[in-house]
Design an enzyme around this catalytic site. Structure first.
Site, PDB file in Angstrom:
ATOM      1  N   ASP A 110      35.796  38.789  43.777  1.00  0.00           N
ATOM      2  CA  ASP A 110      35.461  40.039  43.111  1.00  0.00           C
ATOM      3  C   ASP A 110      34.343  39.784  42.115  1.00  0.00           C
ATOM      4  O   ASP A 110      34.570  39.254  41.023  1.00  0.00           O
ATOM      5  CB  ASP A 110      36.690  40.613  42.399  1.00  0.00           C
ATOM      6  CG  ASP A 110      36.424  42.007  41.827  1.00  0.00           C
ATOM      7  OD1 ASP A 110      35.248  42.430  41.803  1.00  0.00           O
ATOM      8  OD2 ASP A 110      37.382  42.669  41.398  1.00  0.00           O
ATOM      9  N   HIS A 161      33.932  44.087  39.746  1.00  0.00           N
ATOM     10  CA  HIS A 161      34.749  44.484  38.603  1.00  0.00           C
ATOM     11  C   HIS A 161      34.652  43.438  37.500  1.00  0.00           C
ATOM     12  O   HIS A 161      33.987  42.408  37.656  1.00  0.00           O
ATOM     13  CB  HIS A 161      36.201  44.685  39.044  1.00  0.00           C
ATOM     14  CG  HIS A 161      36.351  45.741  40.094  1.00  0.00           C
ATOM     15  ND1 HIS A 161      36.474  45.447  41.436  1.00  0.00           N
ATOM     16  CD2 HIS A 161      36.390  47.086  39.994  1.00  0.00           C
ATOM     17  CE1 HIS A 161      36.579  46.567  42.121  1.00  0.00           C
ATOM     18  NE2 HIS A 161      36.527  47.584  41.278  1.00  0.00           N
ATOM     19  N   SER A 169      36.722  52.655  40.883  1.00  0.00           N
ATOM     20  CA  SER A 169      37.517  51.623  40.205  1.00  0.00           C
ATOM     21  C   SER A 169      36.774  50.968  39.048  1.00  0.00           C
ATOM     22  O   SER A 169      37.394  50.336  38.196  1.00  0.00           O
ATOM     23  CB  SER A 169      37.964  50.554  41.208  1.00  0.00           C
ATOM     24  OG  SER A 169      36.860  50.012  41.903  1.00  0.00           O
TER      25      SER A 169
END
Length: 433
Positions: free
Chosen positions: A402, A405, A164
């Site tokens: 998160d 990312h 990702s």
């Protein structure tokens, strides 16, 4: 007597004529050799390129050469390039503030950004993290130009293969290229979101340039596997000796950007018990670093055996830094409240073991691989993660933060600026519009 005199004068004149001619030839040769009139290259050599004669493109990064090793003659931290520098590490630099800086695409303007990366949509109130640009210490790289990149990609296919974090980079590139178009309806999805989520394949077509930018999910690059044990229980393993099965969808692309890394710290892998497999053998215990090396070696052998390097250019993007405090992603780790990057290099994390393993594998490959070593440039950016703004209205209520990312627009835009710089540097090889 007059005849002898005339003959002597003739010989003397002939002798001096020869001497004068030789002097002219030497003079002409010397200045011709020292006067290089070849057109200058617009910016310094990118890392991993061998120094080359003027007006001759250097080869694509050989696997044995790494961005982290090639620095200016002044040293890695000199802060300025010499007038004549053979090579430059574009990943050794710093983030500089530019209040007049516009992102490659405006916040909220790109419909293709996943909600998980859309910090603006999810309510992040600050925007100073968008006023930072990456500047190498020893050279300049060209500002990203989406239209020019599309022209270089005309009729070609670029595929991102990995986890990702590569999807983060892929979405950034699609949005950056789209922003350069007047008629944005000329960009369309080849597959819809539902199909992408279920099959791990996603593609955007830029119709006017007949090119596509694709993403294929393959977080380990090697094959996740299931088998039934003696009790009939279905168990998962990771086949370190087998490429993940989607390779037939991208092996003949014009450009492939690989990555793997974050999933190797996943709960299933970090203990290394009864998970890694080669052939029919399942390791009761195998260190993750060794498993990672074997998986990358499988990938490297596949690339060397199956990629036609005269057609396909291979990139490998290095490890993207995370910034969890007080725990990991699944144990209460956080990064909320970070609005400024790290400015002191001494505060950066140690160089990841994964990158040393990767560099060792790349050094033994026959195929030339362009190594995008983004680890250091991402380590500074503790301010660039979604943190609590990973979904609309979350604001830190429950779930996890998160800190792996990146917000889009944001840090991955500059990974693509370096990718763009490689294309510009090698546009004669890759094709010029």
């Amino acid at each position: 007597m007059d005849t002898l005199s005339n003959l002597s004068e003739s010989k003397t004149h002939y002798f001096f004529t020869i001497i004068f001619t030789l002097i002219l030839l030497i003079f002409f040769f010397f200045f011709s050799a020292s006067d290089d009139t070849s057109p200058a290259i617009s910016y310094r050599s990118l890392p991993g390129h061998l120094p080359s004669p003027p007006n001759r493109l250097p080869p694509v990064f050989p696997g044995a050469r790494f961005a982290s090793k090639l620095v200016s003659r002044n040293g890695a931290n000199s802060g300025r390039a010499e007038e004549k520098m053979d090579s430059c590490d574009v990943f050794d630099g710093r983030w500089v503030v530019d209040q007049d800086l516009d992102p490659f695409y405006k916040q909220g303007s790109c419909p293709f950004v996943d909600d998980a990366f859309n910090c603006f949509k999810n309510g992040r109130p600050d925007s100073d993290y968008l006023k930072l640009k990456w500047k190498p210490h020893a050279c300049e790289i060209p500002r990203f130009n989406g239209l020019k990149m599309l022209k270089m990609l005309r009729g070609k296919r670029m595929v991102f293969v990995g986890d990702s974090l590569n999807r983060n980079m892929w979405e950034s590139l699609v949005c950056s290229l789209r922003a350069s178009l007047v008629d944005k309806t000329r960009v369309f999805e080849v597959s819809d979101r539902r199909q992408f989520r279920s099959q791990g394949f996603y593609s955007f077509k830029f119709k006017d340039f007949n090119c596509s930018i694709d993403f294929i999910k393959s977080p380990f690059l090697v094959q996740e596997w299931k088998f039934s044990d003696k009790a009939g229980t279905r168990r998962e393993t990771l086949r370190l000796d087998m490429m993940e099965g989607s390779y037939d969808k991208y092996y003949d692309a014009d450009f492939i950007v690989f990555n793997t890394g974050h999933w190797w710290t996943h709960q299933k892998t970090f203990k290394g018990k009864n998970y890694f497999q080669e052939g029919d053998h399942i390791y009761t215990k195998l260190e993750v670093a060794e498993a990672y090396k074997r998986a990358l070696s499988t990938w490297a052998r596949w690339v060397d055996s199956n990629i036609n390097s005269t057609r396909t250019t291979v990139f490998f993007r290095g490890y993207s830094a995370s910034h969890f405090k007080g725990g990991q992603w699944n144990s209460g780790g956080s990064c909320d409240g970070e609005t400024k990057p790290i400015t002191n290099e001494a505060h950066l994390a140690p160089y990841p073991w994964m990158m040393r393993v990767l560099e060792s594998v790349l050094s033994q490959m026959k195929t030339k691989v362009i190594y995008l070593n983004i680890t250091k440039m991402t380590d500074y950016r503790k301010d660039g993660h979604p943190s609590v703004f990973r979904q609309a209205g979350s604001m830190g209520r429950g779930g996890f933060q998160d800190c792996s990312h990146w917000c889009l627009p944001g840090v991955p835009d500059y990974w693509n600026e370096v990718l763009y710089a490689v294309l510009v540097k090698n546009q004669r090889k890759f094709g010029r519009d």
